[in-house]
Design a protein around this motif. Sequence first.
Motif, PDB file in Angstrom:
ATOM      1  N   LEU A  83      13.403 -52.529  -9.072  1.00  0.00           N
ATOM      2  CA  LEU A  83      12.201 -53.334  -9.288  1.00  0.00           C
ATOM      3  C   LEU A  83      12.534 -54.797  -9.018  1.00  0.00           C
ATOM      4  CD1 LEU A  83      10.998 -51.779 -12.664  1.00  0.00           C
ATOM      5  CD2 LEU A  83       9.908 -51.458 -10.446  1.00  0.00           C
ATOM      6  N   ARG A  84      11.507 -55.565  -8.726  1.00  0.00           N
ATOM      7  CA  ARG A  84      11.681 -57.014  -8.624  1.00  0.00           C
ATOM      8  C   ARG A  84      10.418 -57.691  -9.134  1.00  0.00           C
ATOM      9  NH1 ARG A  84       9.158 -59.526  -4.329  1.00  0.00           N
ATOM     10  NH2 ARG A  84       8.264 -58.165  -2.741  1.00  0.00           N
ATOM     11  N   LEU A  85      10.559 -58.965  -9.422  1.00  0.00           N
ATOM     12  CA  LEU A  85       9.457 -59.754  -9.965  1.00  0.00           C
ATOM     13  C   LEU A  85       8.722 -60.456  -8.840  1.00  0.00           C
ATOM     14  CD1 LEU A  85       8.095 -60.838 -12.573  1.00  0.00           C
ATOM     15  CD2 LEU A  85       9.711 -62.742 -12.470  1.00  0.00           C
ATOM     16  N   LYS A  86       7.408 -60.399  -8.888  1.00  0.00           N
ATOM     17  CA  LYS A  86       6.575 -61.136  -7.938  1.00  0.00           C
ATOM     18  C   LYS A  86       5.663 -62.063  -8.727  1.00  0.00           C
ATOM     19  CE  LYS A  86       3.833 -60.396  -3.749  1.00  0.00           C
ATOM     20  NZ  LYS A  86       3.266 -59.373  -2.828  1.00  0.00           N
ATOM     21  N   VAL A  87       5.480 -63.267  -8.224  1.00  0.00           N
ATOM     22  CA  VAL A  87       4.712 -64.281  -8.957  1.00  0.00           C
ATOM     23  C   VAL A  87       3.506 -64.717  -8.136  1.00  0.00           C
ATOM     24  CG1 VAL A  87       4.748 -66.595  -9.961  1.00  0.00           C
ATOM     25  CG2 VAL A  87       6.755 -65.099 -10.186  1.00  0.00           C
ATOM     26  N   ASP A  88       2.349 -64.733  -8.779  1.00  0.00           N
ATOM     27  CA  ASP A  88       1.127 -65.300  -8.214  1.00  0.00           C
ATOM     28  C   ASP A  88       0.778 -66.490  -9.099  1.00  0.00           C
ATOM     29  OD1 ASP A  88      -1.423 -65.982  -7.433  1.00  0.00           O
ATOM     30  OD2 ASP A  88      -2.221 -63.939  -7.401  1.00  0.00           O
ATOM     31  N   ASP A  89       1.333 -67.656  -8.744  1.00  0.00           N
ATOM     32  CA  ASP A  89       1.160 -68.818  -9.623  1.00  0.00           C
ATOM     33  C   ASP A  89      -0.258 -69.367  -9.597  1.00  0.00           C
ATOM     34  OD1 ASP A  89       1.349 -69.692  -7.045  1.00  0.00           O
ATOM     35  OD2 ASP A  89       2.863 -71.218  -7.407  1.00  0.00           O
ATOM     36  N   VAL A  90      -1.021 -69.061  -8.541  1.00  0.00           N
ATOM     37  CA  VAL A  90      -2.411 -69.525  -8.490  1.00  0.00           C
ATOM     38  C   VAL A  90      -3.233 -68.846  -9.576  1.00  0.00           C
ATOM     39  CG1 VAL A  90      -4.506 -69.593  -7.083  1.00  0.00           C
ATOM     40  CG2 VAL A  90      -2.282 -70.025  -6.027  1.00  0.00           C
ATOM     41  N   ARG A  91      -2.994 -67.534  -9.752  1.00  0.00           N
ATOM     42  CA  ARG A  91      -3.750 -66.778 -10.763  1.00  0.00           C
ATOM     43  C   ARG A  91      -2.989 -66.649 -12.077  1.00  0.00           C
ATOM     44  NH1 ARG A  91      -4.639 -63.961  -5.833  1.00  0.00           N
ATOM     45  NH2 ARG A  91      -6.838 -63.990  -5.200  1.00  0.00           N
ATOM     46  N   GLY A  92      -1.804 -67.238 -12.162  1.00  0.00           N
ATOM     47  CA  GLY A  92      -1.031 -67.171 -13.401  1.00  0.00           C
ATOM     48  C   GLY A  92      -0.532 -65.787 -13.710  1.00  0.00           C
ATOM     49  N   LEU A  93       0.055 -65.118 -12.701  1.00  0.00           N
ATOM     50  CA  LEU A  93       0.525 -63.750 -12.859  1.00  0.00           C
ATOM     51  C   LEU A  93       2.000 -63.640 -12.488  1.00  0.00           C
ATOM     52  CD1 LEU A  93      -2.272 -61.527 -11.237  1.00  0.00           C
ATOM     53  CD2 LEU A  93      -1.673 -61.632 -13.652  1.00  0.00           C
ATOM     54  N   ALA A  94       2.738 -62.872 -13.266  1.00  0.00           N
ATOM     55  CA  ALA A  94       4.088 -62.443 -12.915  1.00  0.00           C
ATOM     56  C   ALA A  94       4.103 -60.935 -13.124  1.00  0.00           C
ATOM     57  CB  ALA A  94       5.122 -63.126 -13.801  1.00  0.00           C
ATOM     58  N   PHE A  95       4.394 -60.176 -12.079  1.00  0.00           N
ATOM     59  CA  PHE A  95       4.257 -58.720 -12.183  1.00  0.00           C
ATOM     60  C   PHE A  95       5.356 -58.009 -11.408  1.00  0.00           C
ATOM     61  CE2 PHE A  95       1.790 -60.330  -8.691  1.00  0.00           C
ATOM     62  CZ  PHE A  95       1.946 -59.424  -7.652  1.00  0.00           C
ATOM     63  N   LEU A  96       5.535 -56.733 -11.718  1.00  0.00           N
ATOM     64  CA  LEU A  96       6.591 -55.931 -11.112  1.00  0.00           C
ATOM     65  C   LEU A  96       6.111 -55.245  -9.842  1.00  0.00           C
ATOM     66  CD1 LEU A  96       8.170 -54.119 -14.204  1.00  0.00           C
ATOM     67  CD2 LEU A  96       8.885 -56.245 -13.123  1.00  0.00           C
ATOM     68  N   GLN A 154      12.977 -68.573 -14.367  1.00  0.00           N
ATOM     69  CA  GLN A 154      14.258 -67.858 -14.312  1.00  0.00           C
ATOM     70  C   GLN A 154      14.095 -66.545 -13.548  1.00  0.00           C
ATOM     71  OE1 GLN A 154      16.776 -68.029 -17.916  1.00  0.00           O
ATOM     72  NE2 GLN A 154      15.032 -68.974 -18.958  1.00  0.00           N
ATOM     73  N   THR A 155      13.391 -66.638 -12.434  1.00  0.00           N
ATOM     74  CA  THR A 155      13.089 -65.439 -11.644  1.00  0.00           C
ATOM     75  C   THR A 155      14.351 -64.710 -11.202  1.00  0.00           C
ATOM     76  OG1 THR A 155      11.061 -66.486 -10.861  1.00  0.00           O
ATOM     77  CG2 THR A 155      11.853 -64.582  -9.634  1.00  0.00           C
ATOM     78  N   SER A 156      15.357 -65.441 -10.759  1.00  0.00           N
ATOM     79  CA  SER A 156      16.599 -64.815 -10.287  1.00  0.00           C
ATOM     80  C   SER A 156      17.278 -64.040 -11.415  1.00  0.00           C
ATOM     81  CB  SER A 156      17.552 -65.869  -9.731  1.00  0.00           C
ATOM     82  OG  SER A 156      16.998 -66.496  -8.597  1.00  0.00           O
ATOM     83  N   ALA A 157      17.292 -64.616 -12.593  1.00  0.00           N
ATOM     84  CA  ALA A 157      17.916 -63.937 -13.732  1.00  0.00           C
ATOM     85  C   ALA A 157      17.130 -62.682 -14.113  1.00  0.00           C
ATOM     86  CB  ALA A 157      18.001 -64.896 -14.919  1.00  0.00           C
ATOM     87  N   VAL A 158      15.805 -62.764 -14.085  1.00  0.00           N
ATOM     88  CA  VAL A 158      14.977 -61.591 -14.375  1.00  0.00           C
ATOM     89  C   VAL A 158      15.225 -60.505 -13.335  1.00  0.00           C
ATOM     90  CG1 VAL A 158      12.605 -60.734 -14.524  1.00  0.00           C
ATOM     91  CG2 VAL A 158      13.185 -62.929 -15.551  1.00  0.00           C
ATOM     92  N   ASN A 159      15.326 -60.887 -12.073  1.00  0.00           N
ATOM     93  CA  ASN A 159      15.559 -59.900 -11.013  1.00  0.00           C
ATOM     94  C   ASN A 159      16.914 -59.224 -11.145  1.00  0.00           C
ATOM     95  OD1 ASN A 159      13.114 -59.923  -9.602  1.00  0.00           O
ATOM     96  ND2 ASN A 159      13.687 -61.724  -8.422  1.00  0.00           N
ATOM     97  N   ARG A 160      17.909 -59.931 -11.679  1.00  0.00           N
ATOM     98  CA  ARG A 160      19.210 -59.290 -11.909  1.00  0.00           C
ATOM     99  C   ARG A 160      19.101 -58.201 -12.966  1.00  0.00           C
ATOM    100  NH1 ARG A 160      21.294 -64.570 -11.007  1.00  0.00           N
ATOM    101  NH2 ARG A 160      21.224 -65.086 -13.218  1.00  0.00           N
ATOM    102  N   ILE A 161      18.245 -58.424 -13.949  1.00  0.00           N
ATOM    103  CA  ILE A 161      18.022 -57.401 -14.975  1.00  0.00           C
ATOM    104  C   ILE A 161      17.267 -56.213 -14.390  1.00  0.00           C
ATOM    105  CG2 ILE A 161      16.854 -56.925 -17.170  1.00  0.00           C
ATOM    106  CD1 ILE A 161      17.312 -59.865 -17.907  1.00  0.00           C
ATOM    107  N   LEU A 162      16.312 -56.486 -13.494  1.00  0.00           N
ATOM    108  CA  LEU A 162      15.452 -55.444 -12.940  1.00  0.00           C
ATOM    109  C   LEU A 162      16.110 -54.652 -11.816  1.00  0.00           C
ATOM    110  CD1 LEU A 162      12.121 -57.478 -12.681  1.00  0.00           C
ATOM    111  CD2 LEU A 162      12.746 -55.845 -14.463  1.00  0.00           C
ATOM    112  N   GLU A 163      17.156 -55.215 -11.200  1.00  0.00           N
ATOM    113  CA  GLU A 163      17.743 -54.612 -10.001  1.00  0.00           C
ATOM    114  C   GLU A 163      18.155 -53.145 -10.179  1.00  0.00           C
ATOM    115  OE1 GLU A 163      20.501 -53.219  -7.167  1.00  0.00           O
ATOM    116  OE2 GLU A 163      21.060 -53.745  -9.233  1.00  0.00           O
ATOM    117  N   PRO A 164      18.792 -52.749 -11.302  1.00  0.00           N
ATOM    118  CA  PRO A 164      19.174 -51.341 -11.442  1.00  0.00           C
ATOM    119  C   PRO A 164      17.989 -50.377 -11.462  1.00  0.00           C
ATOM    120  CG  PRO A 164      20.372 -52.717 -13.011  1.00  0.00           C
ATOM    121  CD  PRO A 164      19.291 -53.569 -12.413  1.00  0.00           C
ATOM    122  N   PHE A 165      16.785 -50.894 -11.733  1.00  0.00           N
ATOM    123  CA  PHE A 165      15.584 -50.050 -11.770  1.00  0.00           C
ATOM    124  C   PHE A 165      14.840 -50.051 -10.436  1.00  0.00           C
ATOM    125  CE2 PHE A 165      16.296 -51.891 -16.003  1.00  0.00           C
ATOM    126  CZ  PHE A 165      16.505 -50.729 -16.736  1.00  0.00           C
TER     127      PHE A 165
END
Length: 235
Positions: free
Chosen positions: A87-100, A74-85
Motif C-alpha cells: 500500500l502507499r499513501l496518496k494525498v489530495d490536498d485540494v480536498r483535504g484527503l489522505a487515502f490508501l 511525514q508521507t515518506s515515513a507513513v509509506n515505510r510503514i505501509l510498504e509491507p502491505f
Amino acid sequence: MSDYFDRLTRQRGTIQDDPPQPPEPSGVESNAAMSAETDQYTASNLKHAAQELLKFGLLEAHRKPNLYQVAITQTSAVNRILEPFDLRLKVDDVRGLAFLVVSEQLFRDGSDSDDEWTHPLVRRQRLNMEQSLLIAILRQHFIAHEQEAGLGAGDAMVELEELLPQLQLYLGDTGSDARDQKRLRSLLENLKNHGIVSDIDGNDQVIIRPIITHLANPENLRNLLQHFRKLVNNT
C-alpha cells in the motif's frame, strides 16, 4: 596435615562452585543499549496516523486534522510503514484527503495481473451493481456541487428525494414507495461504511464525501472495465 594435592583439589572445587561473573555494564553502556532499543519504536503520532489509515482507508482534514497533518508532512515515513502491505499513501490536498491506494510496485515486480483485484484493500472496497450505480449518481451530484461552489468545497449535500427517482430509473420501480425508500437507505448505509457518504440526517439528507472523486474516477472505471473484459475473454 593436608598436602599439596589436597589444597589443589579444594581450590578447584571453589572455582567450580563460584564461577566468575561477567562485569556489570557501565552506566554509559546501559543507557546506549536502552537508547538503541527505543530508537526502533515508531513515534506515537505516526503510529496513530498509520493505524487510522489501515482501519478506514483515509484521513480527512476537517474530521481528523492532527492525523491528517501527520500524514501529509511525514508521507515518506507513513509509506515505510505501509510498504509491507503493498500500500502507499496518496494525498489530495485540494480536498483535504489522505487515502490508501495499492502500490504500483506490486505490478512492477512481475506479479500476476489479478493481484490488484485480490488485494485486501480492493476486496474490502468491492461493491455490487446497485451500490456502484448509486456511487455514479452521487458522483454526478458531487461534481455539480464542486463546479458551482469551487474545487474542494465541502458539504455536498443531497436529499433522498433527489436520489430516489434517479435510482428508480435504472433499477425500476418496485411498486411500493416504502420498499423503494428502504432499498435506497440500505444502499446509503453500505456506502457510509466505505466513507463515501455521511449518516442520513433528520431532514433525509446525506453529505457526499470527497473520496468519491477517487473511488469513481475515470481511471478506476477504465481499469474495472478492462478487468471485466479479461474475465469475459477467459471464459
